[in-house]
Design an enzyme around this catalytic site. Structure first.
Site, short mmCIF file in Angstrom:
data_model
loop_
_atom_site.label_atom_id
_atom_site.label_comp_id
_atom_site.label_asym_id
_atom_site.label_seq_id
_atom_site.Cartn_x
_atom_site.Cartn_y
_atom_site.Cartn_z
CB VAL A 1 5.54 2.82 -2.17
CG1 VAL A 1 5.89 1.39 -2.33
CG2 VAL A 1 4.48 3.26 -3.16
CE LYS B 1 5.45 2.96 6.64
NZ LYS B 1 4.58 3.56 7.64
CE LYS B 2 11.20 3.85 -3.88
NZ LYS B 2 10.91 3.15 -5.14
N GLY C 1 0.84 -1.20 0.00
CA GLY C 1 0.00 0.00 0.00
C GLY C 1 0.87 1.23 0.00
N GLY D 1 1.30 5.00 2.00
CA GLY D 1 0.88 5.82 3.12
C GLY D 1 1.35 7.25 2.95
CB THR D 2 1.64 9.87 5.49
OG1 THR D 2 0.38 9.45 6.03
CG2 THR D 2 1.76 11.36 5.59
CE1 TYR D 3 5.89 11.34 7.25
CE2 TYR D 3 4.86 9.36 8.11
CZ TYR D 3 5.20 10.68 8.25
OH TYR D 3 4.83 11.36 9.37
CG ASP E 1 -0.35 10.39 11.82
OD1 ASP E 1 -1.49 10.88 11.96
OD2 ASP E 1 0.11 10.04 10.71
#
Ligand code: ATP
Length: 405
Positions: free
Chosen positions: A29, A45-46, A23, A25-27, A138
């Site tokens: 892929v 998390k990239k 998925g 997210g905010t930051y 958050d």
């Protein structure tokens, strides 16, 4: 099957085998990967570094080092971190599902003991991080990930501080606002762990109601929803409120009895909720104090995590389709990059009572920037900021030299 698997896997590093996208997210892929060193499935998390083309700065590296040291059964472990091609890659332990999926699954019945267990694990993770002077900022149900043994772990800890909370006016993830504490909505530049406790209270409320509790559609509307539920705060309840940068006066509305808002909750649950929803952040109960509240020691006792009701692991159904895979294209997007979220109808009384008298001086009740200030008020802990561990040049070179192609 093994052949398909081989085709679908893509070597992305000497250590990690890249699999499907989980998925966005905010930051940036998030994708699934296999750690060839341990055989463990991980989530990477990239993070787009934007203007910081030259790479990750020392401050960020120090923060990352700190986050790697944040080890607790209720906090997602940051296994590894390395920059590559203008992106920072954060490697986390892989989790099957999250609390949002639990709350939304209508086939799941959550008993009072189950709710107690989920909220206890949330508070345990929070208390641990607050003790280490790290705020989440958050918190929301989809940041509370759940592992195969039912263990709940807080994800994205410290990321808001590290990368800043993005301007959510340009995203549709408006629901992050629903968990925002009133001091943040009034523009506080200095705030403490109370912001996470408020968010945890909203999650507690959501577990009880099985729908998001306070669904504001702008910051001002969010405050209106909060006041419609608990009553407009009086100066005797929260003296410092008037000094906050974005303070606006709201027409007085009385609060509703908590028992009316949460008819299924026990007296103990309501007492704890009222303390977590305290307006004045200085008077708000801490995560540690909340854990010591009689709600957790009185019956029914929290359900064993392994026995908690959970939806089937959502990631397992996400098998990549061969036809979409092009080994030169990078990962295949298998699902909508962002989760859509149902907005549940609010109780009528809430809508009707939401009438902010004064808005921003221009009669503008619209959206404000949701940039969250970066400063952390350690005085709220009654302590001085800790000295952060430093990272030496050797470690920096080691991190920067990692191959991830
Ligand atoms: N450790 C993990 N294990 C398994 N899946 C994960 C993990 N971390 C994130 N994901 C999944 O990756 C997707 C993107 O996650 P991410 O945390 O970046 O954004 P989000 O939680 O959807 O939104 P936000 O960034 O606003 O918190 C989500 O579907 C999330 O469940």
């Amino acid at each position: 099957m093994a052949e398909v698997d081989n085709l679908l896997t893509k070597k992305v590093a000497d250590r990690y085998l890249k699999r499907e996208i989980l998925g966005e997210g905010t930051y940036g892929v998030v994708f699934k990967a296999i750690d060839t060193k341990s055989g463990q499935t991980v989530a990477i998390k990239k993070i787009r570094l934007g203007k910081q083309k030259e790479g990750v700065n020392f401050t960020a590296l120090r923060e990352i080092k700190l986050l790697k040291e944040l080890k607790d059964p209720h906090v997602i472990e940051l296994i590894d971190a390395f920059p590559h091609k203008g992106n920072l890659h954060l490697v986390f332990e892989f989790m099957e599902t999250d609390l949002e999926a639990v709350i939304r699954d209508r086939n799941i019945f959550l008993s009072p003991a189950d709710i107690k267990s989920y909220i206890q694990m949330t508070l345990k993770g929070l208390a641990f991080c607050h003790k280490k002077y790290v705020l989440h900022r958050d918190m929301k149900p989809n940041n509370l990930l759940i592992g195969p043994n039912g263990q709940l772990k807080l994800a994205d800890f410290g990321l808001a501080r590290l990368f800043g909370s993005p301007d959510r006016r340009f995203t549709h993830q408006v629901f992050a606002r629903w968990y925002r504490a009133p001091e943040l909505l009034f523009g506080a530049k200095q705030y403490g762990p109370g912001v996470d406790v408020w968010a945890a209270a909203c999650i507690f409320a959501e577990l009880l109601l099985r729908r998001p509790f306070l669904q504001g559609n702008s910051d001002i509307d969010q405050l209106g929803k909060i006041f419609a539920a608990f009553g407009t705060p009086k100066p005797s309840q929260w003296a410092d409120m008037v000094y906050l940068p974005d303070y606006v006066e709201y027409q007085y509305v009385p609060g509703q009895p908590l028992k009316t808002l949460f008819p299924t909750a026990t007296e103990d649950a309501l007492d704890l909720l009222s303390k977590m929803f305290s307006y004045d952040p200085k008077a708000r109960i801490s995560a540690q104090q909340a854990l010591e509240h009689r709600y957790f020691s009185s019956g029914p006792l929290p359900t064993e995590p392994a026995l908690l009701p959970r939806p089937p692991p959502k990631r397992e159904s996400a098998n990549p389709r061969v036809s979409e895979f092009n080994p030169h294209d990078g990962p295949v997007v298998l699902s909508p990059p962002r989760k859509s979220r149902r907005v549940m109808p609010q109780r009528e009384g809430f809508e009707a009572n939401m009438r902010p008298e004064k808005m921003d001086g221009h009669g503008n009740a619209g959206e404000r920037s949701e940039q969250v200030p970066m400063s952390l008020d350690f005085s709220v802990f009654g302590m001085r900021p800790p000295t952060r561990p430093t990272i030496n040049r050797g470690e920096l070179e080691k991190m920067k030299g990692r191959v991830f192609s």
